[in-house]
Design an enzyme around this catalytic site. Structure first.
Site, PDB file in Angstrom:
ATOM      1  N   ASP A  84       5.675  -5.644  -2.330  1.00  0.00           N
ATOM      2  CA  ASP A  84       6.631  -5.369  -1.255  1.00  0.00           C
ATOM      3  C   ASP A  84       5.879  -4.966   0.014  1.00  0.00           C
ATOM      4  O   ASP A  84       6.351  -4.149   0.797  1.00  0.00           O
ATOM      5  CB  ASP A  84       7.602  -4.260  -1.681  1.00  0.00           C
ATOM      6  N   ASP A 119       3.785   3.271  -0.835  1.00  0.00           N
ATOM      7  CA  ASP A 119       4.985   2.778  -1.519  1.00  0.00           C
ATOM      8  C   ASP A 119       4.646   1.714  -2.560  1.00  0.00           C
ATOM      9  O   ASP A 119       4.755   0.511  -2.302  1.00  0.00           O
ATOM     10  CB  ASP A 119       6.004   2.229  -0.514  1.00  0.00           C
TER      11      ASP A 119
END
Length: 282
Positions: free
Chosen positions: A168, A185
């Protein structure tokens, strides 16, 4: 500030001395600046599954290991225990990825531990000592964009050499620290060898970088690092310091379908013969 409920156990146990402020609230977690002795660190508090807007796609969780067959069955049946087990695995995936990538020299926040659903890690700062901005909040000169693009492509290579695909990656989860970009993240990170969607995710990660930096340096748009990196990875020639060109030539030669079918038939015959030998010995 008042200590958030999820951080209170860390304060009670002396792991965190004080909570300074909330740094951000995202789709899957809230991040706080906390004091641990003389250091400021980040505390990432994962939101409960029913309060998150991000959904754990099957593509990301494919082939992730569970502790035992009971958890596997519970997850498949979507029982309460199964959902709790899947949530724990989702959180642990980021912790595991951070430790794995930090050990490989990838520019990620240094992890300090995982306690009661809270991830403690390094607070990435800018030149002034403030919390580093996300890449999407920064204006770049063309030369700076080219340099950062090359550095981040190199980090993608280091990650893949460590067996990890971010899954991502974009300008929204890269911090611009005092000494360069830092990737954050990672709960959706996938195992490059164990996930059938790893190639597609890596190509998307690299393309996100290409398109973002191409806004500031249009020459970047002509590069094709993603396919080049994956081809090197598949051939076993990818190393953290591999020289890349940003070019990739697609093999348009026609497939020899007849030869492929012959190979498949040969394997089938060999397997049939093996099964017959097994039955004869029984």
């Amino acid at each position: 500030m008042k200590v958030p409920r999820r951080l209170q156990p860390l304060v009670d146990d002396g792991i965190v001395d004080a909570v300074a402020r909330q740094l951000m609230s995202g789709k899957e977690a809230m991040v706080f600046v906390v004091r641990c002795g003389a250091e400021s660190r980040c505390a990432k508090v994962y939101k409960e599954a029913d309060r998150r807007s991000f959904r754990q796609a099957v593509d990301y969780t494919e082939n992730r290991k569970t502790k035992n067959s009971r958890e596997t069955r519970a997850i498949a049946k979507r029982t309460r225990f199964g959902r709790e087990s899947q949530e724990a695995a989702w959180q642990c995936a980021e912790v595991d990825a951070l430790y794995r990538l930090a050990a490989a020299g990838v520019r990620v926040p240094r992890p300090y531990g995982f306690h009661a659903g809270v991830l403690l890690m390094e607070l990435v700062t800018d030149d002034a000592g403030n919390a580093a901005p996300r890449l999407n909040d920064v204006e770049l000169a063309p030369a700076g964009a080219v340099d950062l693009h090359e550095r981040l492509v190199r980090e993608v290579v280091r990650m893949l050499c460590a067996g990890v695909v971010h899954g991502d990656l974009s300008e929204f989860n890269i911090l611009l620290g005092a000494d360069g970009p830092v990737i954050i993240d990672l709960p959706q990170a996938v195992d490059a060898a164990g996930n059938n969607h790893a190639k597609r995710m890596l190509l998307r990660d690299v393309d996100n970088l290409r398109r973002f930096f191409g806004r500031f340096a249009p020459g970047v748009l002509a590069s094709d690092y993603g396919n080049e990196i994956w081809a090197r990875y598949q051939s076993g020639t990818l190393t953290p310091d591999a020289t890349l060109t940003g070019e990739f030539a697609t093999d348009d030669a026609p497939v020899d379908l007849e030869s492929v079918l012959c190979e498949i038939d040969a394997v089938r015959l060999e397997e049939a013969a093996r099964q017959m030998r097994i039955r004869e010995r029984e």
